[in-house]
Design a protein around this motif. Structure first.
Motif, PDB file in Angstrom:
ATOM      1  N   ARG A   1      -0.830   7.210   1.503  1.00 10.61           N
ATOM      2  CA  ARG A   1      -2.266   7.109   1.789  1.00 10.61           C
ATOM      3  C   ARG A   1      -2.547   7.033   3.283  1.00 10.61           C
ATOM      4  NH1 ARG A   1      -4.695   2.167  -1.398  1.00 10.61           N
ATOM      5  NH2 ARG A   1      -6.512   2.872  -0.158  1.00 10.61           N
ATOM      6  N   PHE A   2      -1.527   6.769   4.104  1.00  8.57           N
ATOM      7  CA  PHE A   2      -1.756   6.503   5.519  1.00  8.57           C
ATOM      8  C   PHE A   2      -1.770   7.792   6.328  1.00  8.57           C
ATOM      9  CE2 PHE A   2      -0.644   2.475   3.833  1.00  8.57           C
ATOM     10  CZ  PHE A   2      -1.315   1.543   4.605  1.00  8.57           C
TER      11      PHE A   2
ATOM     12  N   LEU B   1      -5.947   4.673   6.762  1.00  7.02           N
ATOM     13  CA  LEU B   1      -5.543   5.191   5.454  1.00  7.02           C
ATOM     14  C   LEU B   1      -6.749   5.693   4.688  1.00  7.02           C
ATOM     15  CD1 LEU B   1      -4.773   2.268   2.981  1.00  7.02           C
ATOM     16  CD2 LEU B   1      -6.006   1.949   5.106  1.00  7.02           C
ATOM     17  N   HIS B   2      -6.465   6.554   3.685  1.00 11.19           N
ATOM     18  CA  HIS B   2      -7.502   7.114   2.829  1.00 11.19           C
ATOM     19  C   HIS B   2      -7.944   6.089   1.778  1.00 11.19           C
ATOM     20  CE1 HIS B   2      -7.144  11.256   4.311  1.00 11.19           C
ATOM     21  NE2 HIS B   2      -5.806  11.073   4.334  1.00 11.19           N
TER      22      HIS B   2
ATOM     23  N   TYR C   1       0.850  -1.186   0.000  1.00  6.58           N
ATOM     24  CA  TYR C   1       0.000   0.000   0.000  1.00  6.58           C
ATOM     25  C   TYR C   1       0.889   1.240   0.000  1.00  6.58           C
ATOM     26  CZ  TYR C   1      -3.697  -3.245   1.444  1.00  6.58           C
ATOM     27  OH  TYR C   1      -4.591  -4.280   1.516  1.00  6.58           O
TER      28      TYR C   1
END
Length: 287
Positions: free
Chosen positions: A7-8, A80-81, A3
């Motif tokens: 994003r986190f 995250l997103h 990932y």
């Protein structure tokens, strides 16, 4: 690949990063040396190498194990997103639930459900797209019952379609009739063979019964001949019995005559019935 760390939300422990792609672990595996990797990353590495990419110790697929539970728990708690953030989704989820959210996210781009349509559309806008999609299907407005695509409206011919359907039905019916005919012929042949075998068995049984009847008739004739002979022998015995009774009566009479003569002093020997019997030749009965 893992990932994207961008994003986190908040700090991500270094131990939760893949040693190969340097992103947050996705479907992680751990080596005996305690280095962790994304499953796809370490599989790709071991195709061309036989050691750990971090400390170069010997490594192969058989010794890889799932991540320690406490590390797995830390990984799942990371926030995250959604991957559709750039399309407007503002959802922030734990890593454990992100996949479920993204499968249902209204901002995800999904393909149109109409066959042949190449358009990708956001899930929330799918209904609006389907209403105007040129590949949408609907029932023919002329009442022939066919479902046609909007793009084919100008080319659709109810009569031609119905004729085609009729020919298909006719061909299918002919095929079914042929199959039924072949099946019936096969059944008739089987029954015919069975009847021939049954007839042969019955014929054999009839011949056997005829043979048994012939033997019984022969035995019956023999019994009747023996019965006749036995009856004749009984008749002959009865005649001899009668003659013997007559002889006995004659002897008794002769005895009385002799007794009377002796009393009177007359001496004569009359011809007795026994002498007459002795002189009379015996008749032979021919059967």
């Amino acid at each position: 690949m893992g990932y994207d760390i961008e994003r986190f939300v908040g700090y991500v422990n270094e131990g939760l990063l893949c040693c190969i792609c340097r992103d947050v672990l996705e479907d992680p595996l751990q080596a005996p040396c305690e280095h962790a990797f994304c499953t796809s990353c370490i599989h790709g590495w071991l195709v061309h190498h036989n050691n750990c990419p971090e400390d170069r110790q010997a490594l192969d697929m058989s010794v890889l194990r799932p991540l320690y539970r406490y590390m797995k728990n830390d990984l799942n708690r990371l926030q995250l997103h959604c991957k559709n953030r750039e399309h407007g989704c503002e959802m922030i989820c734990s890593l454990e639930s992100i996949d479920r959210h993204e499968r249902e996210c209204e901002y995800s781009h999904i393909p149109c459900s109409n066959t042949g349509c190449p358009v990708l559309v956001e899930r929330r806008n799918l209904d609006g797209h389907l209403a105007v999609c040129e590949y949408r299907s609907r029932e023919c407005p002329n009442g022939c019952g066919y479902t046609v695509l909007s793009a084919e409206d100008t080319q659709h011919n109810c009569v031609a379609e119905l004729r085609t359907e009729l020919e298909l039905l006719r061909s299918e019916m002919i095929c079914r009739m042929e199959e039924a005919r072949h099946e019936m012929e096969s059944r008739l042949d089987s029954q015919r063979r069975h009847m021939v075998q049954k007839e042969s068995l019955l014929q054999n049984e009839i011949e056997e019964l005829k043979s048994q009847m012939s033997r019984m008739m022969s035995d019956l004739r023999s019994l009747m001949a023996a019965e006749r002979q036995h009856r004749q022998e009984l008749e002959q015995a009865e005649l001899e019995k009668c003659e013997l009774m007559e002889l006995r009566k004659g002897l008794q009479k002769d005895c009385r005559l002799n007794s009377d003569a002796s009393k009177k002093g007359t001496h004569f020997r009359p011809l007795t019935r026994l002498d007459s019997v002795k002189r009379k030749p015996r008749e032979v009965t021919v059967i």
